[in-house]
Design a protein around this motif. Structure first.
Motif, PDB file in Angstrom:
ATOM      1  N   HIS A 105      -1.035   4.657 -35.235  1.00 10.83           N
ATOM      2  CA  HIS A 105      -0.640   5.495 -36.414  1.00 10.83           C
ATOM      3  C   HIS A 105      -1.480   6.833 -36.363  1.00 10.83           C
ATOM      4  O   HIS A 105      -0.960   7.844 -36.509  1.00 10.83           O
ATOM      5  CB  HIS A 105      -0.879   4.592 -37.900  1.00 10.83           C
ATOM      6  N   ALA A 106      -2.755   6.676 -36.097  1.00 16.76           N
ATOM      7  CA  ALA A 106      -3.696   7.730 -36.359  1.00 16.76           C
ATOM      8  C   ALA A 106      -3.215   8.805 -34.899  1.00 16.76           C
ATOM      9  O   ALA A 106      -3.233   9.998 -35.225  1.00 16.76           O
ATOM     10  CB  ALA A 106      -5.004   7.321 -36.045  1.00 16.76           C
ATOM     11  N   ARG A 107      -2.824   8.203 -33.763  1.00 17.46           N
ATOM     12  CA  ARG A 107      -2.480   8.998 -32.772  1.00 17.46           C
ATOM     13  C   ARG A 107      -1.256   9.704 -33.147  1.00 17.46           C
ATOM     14  O   ARG A 107      -1.019  10.786 -32.577  1.00 17.46           O
ATOM     15  CB  ARG A 107      -2.383   8.084 -31.331  1.00 17.46           C
ATOM     16  N   MET A 108      -0.251   9.071 -33.815  1.00 20.27           N
ATOM     17  CA  MET A 108       0.954   9.730 -33.956  1.00 20.27           C
ATOM     18  C   MET A 108       0.884  10.696 -34.909  1.00 20.27           C
ATOM     19  O   MET A 108       1.589  11.859 -34.876  1.00 20.27           O
ATOM     20  CB  MET A 108       2.018   8.507 -34.301  1.00 20.27           C
ATOM     21  N   GLN A 109       0.125  10.498 -36.097  1.00 23.68           N
ATOM     22  CA  GLN A 109      -0.129  11.446 -37.024  1.00 23.68           C
ATOM     23  C   GLN A 109      -0.867  12.813 -36.378  1.00 23.68           C
ATOM     24  O   GLN A 109      -0.241  13.971 -36.668  1.00 23.68           O
ATOM     25  CB  GLN A 109      -0.991  11.008 -38.162  1.00 23.68           C
ATOM     26  N   ALA A 110      -2.000  12.793 -35.465  1.00 26.69           N
ATOM     27  CA  ALA A 110      -2.489  13.756 -34.796  1.00 26.69           C
ATOM     28  C   ALA A 110      -1.420  14.431 -33.864  1.00 26.69           C
ATOM     29  O   ALA A 110      -1.409  15.810 -33.932  1.00 26.69           O
ATOM     30  CB  ALA A 110      -3.608  13.038 -33.789  1.00 26.69           C
ATOM     31  N   ALA A 111      -0.317  13.712 -33.297  1.00 26.79           N
ATOM     32  CA  ALA A 111       0.425  14.373 -32.349  1.00 26.79           C
ATOM     33  C   ALA A 111       1.400  15.109 -33.256  1.00 26.79           C
ATOM     34  O   ALA A 111       1.895  16.461 -32.887  1.00 26.79           O
ATOM     35  CB  ALA A 111       1.271  13.301 -31.821  1.00 26.79           C
ATOM     36  N   LEU A 112       1.904  14.499 -34.250  1.00 27.33           N
ATOM     37  CA  LEU A 112       2.729  15.346 -35.206  1.00 27.33           C
ATOM     38  C   LEU A 112       2.146  16.483 -35.880  1.00 27.33           C
ATOM     39  O   LEU A 112       2.519  17.730 -35.829  1.00 27.33           O
ATOM     40  CB  LEU A 112       3.273  14.442 -36.446  1.00 27.33           C
ATOM     41  N   ASP A 113       0.761  16.574 -36.245  1.00 27.37           N
ATOM     42  CA  ASP A 113       0.165  17.640 -36.956  1.00 27.37           C
ATOM     43  C   ASP A 113      -0.140  18.648 -35.441  1.00 27.37           C
ATOM     44  O   ASP A 113       0.147  19.890 -35.841  1.00 27.37           O
ATOM     45  CB  ASP A 113      -1.506  17.403 -37.079  1.00 27.37           C
ATOM     46  N   TYR A 114      -0.306  18.153 -34.445  1.00 31.28           N
ATOM     47  CA  TYR A 114      -0.497  19.313 -33.413  1.00 31.28           C
ATOM     48  C   TYR A 114       0.828  20.044 -32.964  1.00 31.28           C
ATOM     49  O   TYR A 114       0.726  21.147 -32.627  1.00 31.28           O
ATOM     50  CB  TYR A 114      -1.281  18.418 -31.991  1.00 31.28           C
ATOM     51  N   LEU A 115       1.898  19.172 -32.964  1.00 33.30           N
ATOM     52  CA  LEU A 115       3.284  19.810 -32.228  1.00 33.30           C
ATOM     53  C   LEU A 115       4.188  20.475 -33.421  1.00 33.30           C
ATOM     54  O   LEU A 115       4.879  21.271 -33.200  1.00 33.30           O
ATOM     55  CB  LEU A 115       4.027  18.459 -31.764  1.00 33.30           C
ATOM     56  N   TYR A 116       3.737  19.934 -34.619  1.00 29.24           N
ATOM     57  CA  TYR A 116       4.730  20.588 -35.599  1.00 29.24           C
ATOM     58  C   TYR A 116       4.974  21.947 -35.800  1.00 29.24           C
ATOM     59  O   TYR A 116       5.692  22.710 -36.145  1.00 29.24           O
ATOM     60  CB  TYR A 116       4.362  20.217 -37.134  1.00 29.24           C
ATOM     61  N   PRO A 117       3.686  22.900 -35.333  1.00 23.62           N
ATOM     62  CA  PRO A 117       3.723  24.327 -35.333  1.00 23.62           C
ATOM     63  C   PRO A 117       4.632  24.703 -34.300  1.00 23.62           C
ATOM     64  O   PRO A 117       5.182  25.872 -34.227  1.00 23.62           O
ATOM     65  CB  PRO A 117       2.595  24.839 -35.162  1.00 23.62           C
ATOM     66  N   TYR A 118       5.182  23.902 -33.456  1.00 23.92           N
ATOM     67  CA  TYR A 118       6.214  24.328 -32.405  1.00 23.92           C
ATOM     68  C   TYR A 118       7.439  24.044 -32.682  1.00 23.92           C
ATOM     69  O   TYR A 118       8.563  24.454 -31.841  1.00 23.92           O
ATOM     70  CB  TYR A 118       5.821  23.620 -31.077  1.00 23.92           C
ATOM     71  N   VAL A 119       7.696  23.494 -33.865  1.00 24.80           N
ATOM     72  CA  VAL A 119       9.173  22.949 -34.193  1.00 24.80           C
ATOM     73  C   VAL A 119      10.015  24.636 -34.831  1.00 24.80           C
ATOM     74  O   VAL A 119      11.004  24.666 -34.250  1.00 24.80           O
ATOM     75  CB  VAL A 119       9.084  22.165 -35.458  1.00 24.80           C
ATOM     76  N   GLY A 120       9.239  25.292 -35.584  1.00 23.48           N
ATOM     77  CA  GLY A 120       9.875  26.260 -36.011  1.00 23.48           C
ATOM     78  C   GLY A 120      10.624  27.422 -35.053  1.00 23.48           C
ATOM     79  O   GLY A 120      11.730  27.875 -35.412  1.00 23.48           O
ATOM     80  N   GLU A 121      10.163  27.248 -33.968  1.00 19.32           N
ATOM     81  CA  GLU A 121      10.759  28.352 -32.890  1.00 19.32           C
ATOM     82  C   GLU A 121      12.091  28.059 -32.744  1.00 19.32           C
ATOM     83  O   GLU A 121      12.745  28.577 -32.185  1.00 19.32           O
ATOM     84  CB  GLU A 121       9.869  28.248 -31.631  1.00 19.32           C
ATOM     85  N   MET A 122      12.579  26.464 -32.718  1.00 20.86           N
ATOM     86  CA  MET A 122      14.005  26.096 -32.334  1.00 20.86           C
ATOM     87  C   MET A 122      14.956  26.547 -33.434  1.00 20.86           C
ATOM     88  O   MET A 122      16.159  26.687 -33.246  1.00 20.86           O
ATOM     89  CB  MET A 122      13.772  24.569 -32.162  1.00 20.86           C
ATOM     90  N   PHE A 123      14.502  27.039 -34.417  1.00 15.95           N
ATOM     91  CA  PHE A 123      15.440  27.606 -35.633  1.00 15.95           C
ATOM     92  C   PHE A 123      15.384  29.054 -35.861  1.00 15.95           C
ATOM     93  O   PHE A 123      15.961  29.691 -36.830  1.00 15.95           O
ATOM     94  CB  PHE A 123      14.953  27.061 -36.876  1.00 15.95           C
ATOM     95  N   LEU A 124      14.790  29.883 -34.928  1.00 20.33           N
ATOM     96  CA  LEU A 124      14.706  31.234 -34.946  1.00 20.33           C
ATOM     97  C   LEU A 124      15.879  31.911 -34.372  1.00 20.33           C
ATOM     98  O   LEU A 124      16.535  31.304 -33.437  1.00 20.33           O
ATOM     99  CB  LEU A 124      13.503  32.124 -34.104  1.00 20.33           C
ATOM    100  N   SER A 125      16.287  33.114 -34.789  1.00 18.18           N
ATOM    101  CA  SER A 125      17.485  33.990 -34.245  1.00 18.18           C
ATOM    102  C   SER A 125      16.974  35.268 -33.990  1.00 18.18           C
ATOM    103  O   SER A 125      16.211  35.762 -34.531  1.00 18.18           O
ATOM    104  CB  SER A 125      18.415  33.882 -35.610  1.00 18.18           C
ATOM    105  N   ASP A 126      17.959  35.553 -33.097  1.00 17.22           N
ATOM    106  CA  ASP A 126      17.513  36.911 -32.662  1.00 17.22           C
ATOM    107  C   ASP A 126      18.915  37.612 -32.279  1.00 17.22           C
ATOM    108  O   ASP A 126      19.851  36.915 -32.413  1.00 17.22           O
ATOM    109  CB  ASP A 126      16.529  37.032 -31.513  1.00 17.22           C
TER     110      ASP A 126
END
Lengths: 253, 153
Positions: free
Chosen positions: A156-177
């Protein structure tokens, strides 16, 4: 930017996402925690590399400069890659790999679902093929996120750490140009920004079941899908992936 | 030389085994979508099972070799992605041969309905993936044998 340039960029984005993430997960081949997971990751990588051949093959035709999928994959430098940063993030531990996979699969399955109705028949047929494989990827990565998130204290701790680490990279998938606007106007692909709500609902459902907390901060690292600035990780990945074709151009298996 | 009939060519292709699962033919697998003459050129339309299946290039080579052995020199292989391959296109004969070979055939329920070795319905999934992209890994709880299950897509 002409329509043709925009389509080329769009196809590079699709193909580079699957190429780079496919290579990343192939790095687990032979060293995954258990044999079944090793095989599962290798099979997923194989699907991605196959999809890459379709996307980059079409990209090369659209560009019209005599570059095939292999040429595009092995002879471009980091700044010419158009994958989102999420795909190039390092594997970390097995939990981080699976979390990255789920965050990508969730976007991929929603996005491909929209591409089934693309006005470009080539895009639609690639999406038709890929979406069947990706539905299977998502089923597995979501299930594994839940199993590990709602697992032991350690997992659980490792998955939470992974989510915290990776979540700032989610937003890029929804950007528009401009590329996305052109694709949306032509009916070739949806504006990614319009998919965020559906994505958030899917991720929230899985994270709730996995007893993991989604970070509130929506800050998004960006620069991959437009090639403005990749992370330092991409160059290292390309060094390994492209080495043979760079050292011995056009070497055949 | 007179052109071989399309029916004849289908029969020849039906004798070409799948390189990974040699008990079924390429026709049984449902990946040959069309066979047609375009003037002097034979066009065989093939669809991949999985995007990255490494058997795809071997399959194309086997088709070419088999048809050339039957005297067809003007041959063009066409890749078709849509409609995407589905396990619904596996022939009944192909399904039966898979099971005899020890591979549980695909089921709409998403898992095998019985162990291909002993017929027990007491089976569990080991992994969603298996030895090739088209298979998953299962185990029988009665005879304790592991077996491949042909994924339903």
């Amino acid at each position: 930017m002409t329509r043709q340039d925009a389509l080329f960029q769009f196809l590079l984005r699709m193909g580079d996402n699957t190429l780079i993430l496919g290579h990343r997960i192939s790095e687990w081949c032979g060293i995954a925690p258990v044999l079944e997971e090793d095989i599962a990751l290798a099979n997923t990588a194989l699907d991605f590399i196959g999809q890459t051949q379709f996307w980059l093959g079409y990209a090369g035709e659209v560009e019209g400069k005599d570059q095939d999928a292999d040429r595009l994959a092995f002879h471009r430098d980091a700044w010419d890659f158009r994958n989102v940063l999420l795909c190039e993030m390092p594997n970390g531990d097995f939990g981080q790999t699976i979390m990255r996979q789920f965050l990508f699969d969730a976007w991929h399955s929603i996005f491909l679902g929209r591409l089934l109705k693309s006005s470009d028949p080539r895009v639609a047929e690639i999406a038709e093929k890929a979406s069947k494989e990706v539905a299977y990827h998502l089923e597995r990565s979501a299930g594994t996120v839940v199993a590990l998130g709602d697992g032991t204290e350690e997992s659980h701790a490792r998955m939470q750490a992974a989510l915290d680490y990776l979540y700032p990279y989610v937003g890029e998938m929804f950007l528009s140009d401009e590329v996305d606007q052109q694709m949306a106007e032509a009916g070739i692909a949806p504006d990614p920004a319009t998919l965020r709500e559906e994505y958030d609902a899917l991720v929230a459902r899985v994270m709730a079941e996995a007893t993991l907390n989604i970070p509130e901060n929506r800050y998004a690292h960006k620069g991959g899908r437009d090639g403005y600035m990749h992370t330092e990780h991409l160059g290292h990945l390309l060094c390994e992936m492209q080495w043979l074709q760079r050292a011995y151009p056009d070497a055949k298996w | 030389m007179t052109q071989a009939s399309v029916e004849q060519i289908w029969q020849w292709l039906d004798a070409v085994p799948d390189p990974e699962i040699p008990v079924i033919s390429l026709v049984d697998l449902g990946i040959i979508r069309d066979v047609a003459w375009d003037d002097e050129t034979l066009i065989v339309t093939v669809t991949p099972t999985y995007s990255g299946c490494p058997a795809t290039s071997v399959i194309n080579l086997d088709i070419e070799t088999a048809l050339r052995d039957h005297g067809i020199d003007n041959l063009q292989l066409k890749r078709q992605l849509s409609p995407a391959w589905t396990t619904d296109w596996l022939s009944e004969r192909g399904r039966a041969r898979l099971e005899e070979y020890g591979i549980a055939p695909p089921q709409p329920a998403g898992g095998p309905d019985r162990c291909p070795h002993c017929g027990s319905k007491n089976v569990t999934r080991v992994s969603q993936f298996g030895s090739t992209p088209c298979k998953a890994h299962w185990r029988c709880q009665d005879c304790l044998e592991p077996f491949d299950y042909f994924k339903c897509i």
